[in-house]
Design a protein around this motif. Structure first.
Motif, short mmCIF file in Angstrom:
data_model
loop_
_atom_site.label_atom_id
_atom_site.label_comp_id
_atom_site.label_asym_id
_atom_site.label_seq_id
_atom_site.Cartn_x
_atom_site.Cartn_y
_atom_site.Cartn_z
N MET A 1 40.09 21.55 17.93
CA MET A 1 39.36 20.31 17.67
C MET A 1 39.96 19.11 18.39
O MET A 1 39.74 17.97 17.99
N LEU B 1 37.46 16.38 19.69
CA LEU B 1 36.50 15.82 18.74
C LEU B 1 36.45 14.30 18.83
O LEU B 1 37.44 13.63 19.15
N LYS C 1 35.47 19.91 9.56
CA LYS C 1 35.47 19.28 10.88
C LYS C 1 35.42 17.75 10.77
O LYS C 1 36.02 17.05 11.59
N ARG D 1 38.10 15.18 12.35
CA ARG D 1 37.70 14.05 13.20
C ARG D 1 38.33 12.76 12.69
O ARG D 1 38.70 11.89 13.50
#
Length: 310
Positions: free
Chosen positions: A59, A62, A128, A132
């Motif tokens: 990630m 992101l 997620k 973020r």
């Protein structure tokens, strides 16, 4: 540790005669937590841990977000199971360790942990979103500052019937020693509360137990000031119930083990005061908040970047 360097050196020397030890000086990096000096303050940071977590979860690229949870949408039952539950559990487990210094994540991580057995794609979306938020706050950590006061005060809050699945409430508290936050909690209550007063009273019971332990620890260390701890609650019914010797019929359904709260208040060990919801710091542990409200409470809970303290 102590404020008498000579006494500390003597103790270290005596320990060295019995054990094989080395004095490594001022702590810098320990168990994934970095101590960053910022003037007279210290920031407990897990930046390396967060960066590693983003890398392991894929990630890194992101787009950052300003909050960890959406105000308009909550997790609901779904049949669309996530195809990699092991990854979900691994990342959420890693997020639990991150709450040691990032208490602003406590509510979101508490919610995610409730779906460990059968995570869905919607739950993975919530993970997620948390990542973020972390991406945009890598420099944040828990700030500790010199404090002239050693008094204990705590904030207690509850989101009544906030879970859309089973209608159980979420409790949250924040305990301060002087100006420093030393303990916090966000958890779902074990039983369904039939009123907001009951939910807030149960949350008070949690913080009373925690403050009782903190007072006991300070007494053992010889640091207890002796004054009563002050607890702040934004529910008038719960504050009245703490001091009212008459137990009304409409509150008979409250479990007996919560009534030690009134005993503590009667013995003047604790003082329970009312605080307006706008000034309730523990609000961040019980529900998703708008970005301005979330940022304001995060600052008041001493989650900050490594900037020199005023």
């Amino acid at each position: 540790m102590g404020n008498d360097s000579k006494l500390v050196d003597t103790l270290l020397h005596r320990l060295a005669t019995a054990f094989k030890i080395r004095d490594l000086g001022t702590p810098g990096f320990f168990l994934g937590i970095e101590m960053v000096s910022a003037g007279d303050c210290v920031i407990l940071s897990q930046r390396r841990y967060m960066s590693d977590l983003l890398g392991r979860s894929g990630m890194v690229a992101l787009k950052p977000l300003s909050t960890h949870a959406a105000v308009t949408k909550s997790a609901t039952p779904s049949d669309d199971l996530f195809d990699n539950p092991t990854q979900y559990r691994r990342i959420v487990g890693a997020l639990q360790y991150l709450t040691i210094t990032r208490l602003d994540l406590a509510y979101a991580v508490n919610r995610l942990c409730q779906f460990m057995h059968t995570p869905t794609t919607e739950h993975w979306g919530l993970v997620k979103r948390v990542l973020r938020y972390i991406k945009g706050t890598l420099d944040y950590g828990l700030r500790l500052t010199p404090s002239s006061s050693s008094g204990i005060h705590a904030f207690s809050d509850s989101d009544w019937a906030g879970c859309p699945i089973d209608r159980k409430s979420t409790s949250g508290f924040a305990v301060y020693l002087g100006s420093n936050l030393i303990s916090w909690l966000s958890k779902k209550q074990r039983t369904v509360a039939r009123s907001s007063t009951e939910a807030e009273y149960k949350a008070l019971a949690d913080v009373f137990a925690e403050v009782t332990w903190v007072v006991s620890l300070l007494r053992e260390l010889g640091l207890y000031s002796g004054g009563p701890a002050t607890l702040w609650c934004d529910n008038l019914g719960a504050t009245y119930l703490c001091a009212n010797p008459v137990f009304h019929a409409r509150t008979k359904h409250v479990e007996i083990d919560y009534h030690f709260v009134r005993g503590k208040v009667a013995s003047e060990e604790f003082v329970v005061n009312y605080v307006f919801t706008a000034d309730q710091f523990a609000d961040i542990f019980t529900k998703p908040l708008s970005a301005p409200r979330f940022t304001a409470l995060r600052d008041k809970l001493n989650v900050a970047t490594a900037q020199p303290c005023a």
